[in-house]
Design a protein around this motif. Structure first.
Motif, PDB file in Angstrom:
ATOM      1  N   GLY A  87       0.828  -1.205   0.000  1.00 18.19           N
ATOM      2  CA  GLY A  87       0.000   0.000   0.000  1.00 18.19           C
ATOM      3  C   GLY A  87       0.859   1.250   0.000  1.00 18.19           C
ATOM      4  N   LYS A  88       0.212   2.396  -0.090  1.00 15.21           N
ATOM      5  CA  LYS A  88       0.907   3.674  -0.176  1.00 15.21           C
ATOM      6  C   LYS A  88       0.923   4.378   1.183  1.00 15.21           C
ATOM      7  N   LEU A  89       2.058   4.331   1.836  1.00 18.42           N
ATOM      8  CA  LEU A  89       2.177   5.043   3.106  1.00 18.42           C
ATOM      9  C   LEU A  89       2.276   6.560   2.900  1.00 18.42           C
ATOM     10  N   ASP A  90       2.506   6.970   1.661  1.00 15.84           N
ATOM     11  CA  ASP A  90       2.678   8.399   1.403  1.00 15.84           C
ATOM     12  C   ASP A  90       1.375   9.073   0.978  1.00 15.84           C
ATOM     13  N   LEU A  91       0.224   8.449   1.220  1.00 16.43           N
ATOM     14  CA  LEU A  91      -1.055   9.038   0.840  1.00 16.43           C
ATOM     15  C   LEU A  91      -1.394  10.274   1.666  1.00 16.43           C
ATOM     16  N   LEU A  92      -1.142  10.227   2.972  1.00 15.00           N
ATOM     17  CA  LEU A  92      -1.515  11.316   3.880  1.00 15.00           C
ATOM     18  C   LEU A  92      -0.275  12.090   4.299  1.00 15.00           C
ATOM     19  N   ASN A  93      -0.260  13.376   4.047  1.00 13.32           N
ATOM     20  CA  ASN A  93       0.892  14.216   4.379  1.00 13.32           C
ATOM     21  C   ASN A  93       0.418  15.555   4.933  1.00 13.32           C
ATOM     22  N   ILE A  94       0.900  15.891   6.115  1.00  9.78           N
ATOM     23  CA  ILE A  94       0.536  17.160   6.752  1.00  9.78           C
ATOM     24  C   ILE A  94       1.815  17.936   7.052  1.00  9.78           C
ATOM     25  N   VAL A  95       1.854  19.182   6.613  1.00 10.54           N
ATOM     26  CA  VAL A  95       2.998  20.047   6.874  1.00 10.54           C
ATOM     27  C   VAL A  95       2.515  21.229   7.712  1.00 10.54           C
ATOM     28  N   LEU A  96       3.162  21.451   8.847  1.00  9.35           N
ATOM     29  CA  LEU A  96       2.809  22.551   9.747  1.00  9.35           C
ATOM     30  C   LEU A  96       3.969  23.540   9.810  1.00  9.35           C
ATOM     31  N   LEU A  97       3.714  24.782   9.401  1.00 10.51           N
ATOM     32  CA  LEU A  97       4.737  25.819   9.389  1.00 10.51           C
ATOM     33  C   LEU A  97       4.355  26.932  10.357  1.00 10.51           C
ATOM     34  N   GLY A  98       5.224  27.194  11.319  1.00  3.96           N
ATOM     35  CA  GLY A  98       5.009  28.295  12.256  1.00  3.96           C
ATOM     36  C   GLY A  98       5.919  29.455  11.903  1.00  3.96           C
ATOM     37  N   VAL A  99       5.326  30.639  11.678  1.00  2.65           N
ATOM     38  CA  VAL A  99       6.097  31.810  11.254  1.00  2.65           C
ATOM     39  C   VAL A  99       5.956  32.911  12.305  1.00  2.65           C
ATOM     40  N   PRO A 100       7.058  33.383  12.894  1.00  6.30           N
ATOM     41  CA  PRO A 100       6.963  34.446  13.905  1.00  6.30           C
ATOM     42  C   PRO A 100       6.624  35.785  13.272  1.00  6.30           C
ATOM     43  N   ASN A 101       6.101  36.699  14.109  1.00  6.21           N
ATOM     44  CA  ASN A 101       5.739  38.027  13.612  1.00  6.21           C
ATOM     45  C   ASN A 101       6.981  38.811  13.199  1.00  6.21           C
TER      46      ASN A 101
END
Length: 223
Positions: A87-101
């Protein structure tokens, strides 16, 4: 795929800060799962689950305390035996980017954060944005310089309005109503300039539904 062609689905969500009413990762998981399930009967039919496309949900949170970057994805931890589940383990991908003021310093490790900060910070002038985009990222800005000036002017006005609201706390309700009217005028002006609803919401911190009510009322349109 065998022919070397692949397709992915990318969803990008921008937040003015990290939400406090819910855990943002829970929302990101919900979104990415919905993007996967929505492919049935659209991108594939029946039981052709091998035709599922990879999904990337990218979340950009502004006004964070520090630069951050996380990649959340599926892993397969074998508990017993040597069987390889296909199966495809790469189906679900979440990227979280935190940018300071505060705009991060120039450097390879902060390249994406500095670019996002340049685009969305309310502390930079149009000329400062243009200088960084052209000299650091080799992005031609001439096609949208007028729009950038509009965004900067509106952003400065909203920032000043926010400071005024903070100083005016505790004063008469009439002044509060006046501030609300000023916010509505800013929203109406941004709508007239053709700014997308999502961008207006990010700049003002006002929910899209409320923005729609304000713009419809201004145009004499009933829901």
């Amino acid at each position: 795929m065998n022919d070397g062609i692949s397709q992915i689905i990318i969803n990008i969500e921008a937040q003015k800060d990290e939400p406090s009413a819910y855990d943002i990762l829970n929302r990101a998981i919900f979104y990415v799962c919905r993007l996967v399930s929505s492919q049935k009967e659209r991108d594939f039919t029946g039981k052709n689950f091998n035709d599922l496309n990879r999904v990337y949900s990218i979340w950009i949170c502004m006004n964070m305390e520090e630069c951050s970057w996380s990649y959340v994805h599926l892993t397969n931890d074998s508990i017993m035996g040597k069987h390889k589940w296909v199966g495809k383990l790469d189906l679900l991908n979440i990227v979280l980017l935190g940018v300071p003021n505060k705009l991060p310093k120039r450097g390879k490790e902060y390249a994406i954060h500095r670019l996002l900060g340049t685009l969305f910070s309310n502390k930079l002038t149009a000329n400062e944005r243009i200088d960084i985009l052209e000299n650091e990222y080799q992005i031609a800005t001439s096609p949208f310089r007028e729009e950038m000036n509009i965004m900067c002017n509106l952003g400065e006005g909203i920032f000043e309005q926010g400071e005024a609201r903070g100083e005016a706390r505790g004063e008469a309700r009439g002044e509060a109503r006046g501030e609300a009217n000023e916010q509505e005028r800013l929203i109406i002006n941004m709508d007239k300039e053709g700014l997308p609803l999502e961008l207006i919401s990010r700049i003002t911190g006002v929910a899209i539904e409320k923005i729609l009510n304000i713009t419809r009322k201004n145009k004499g349109v009933t829901a």
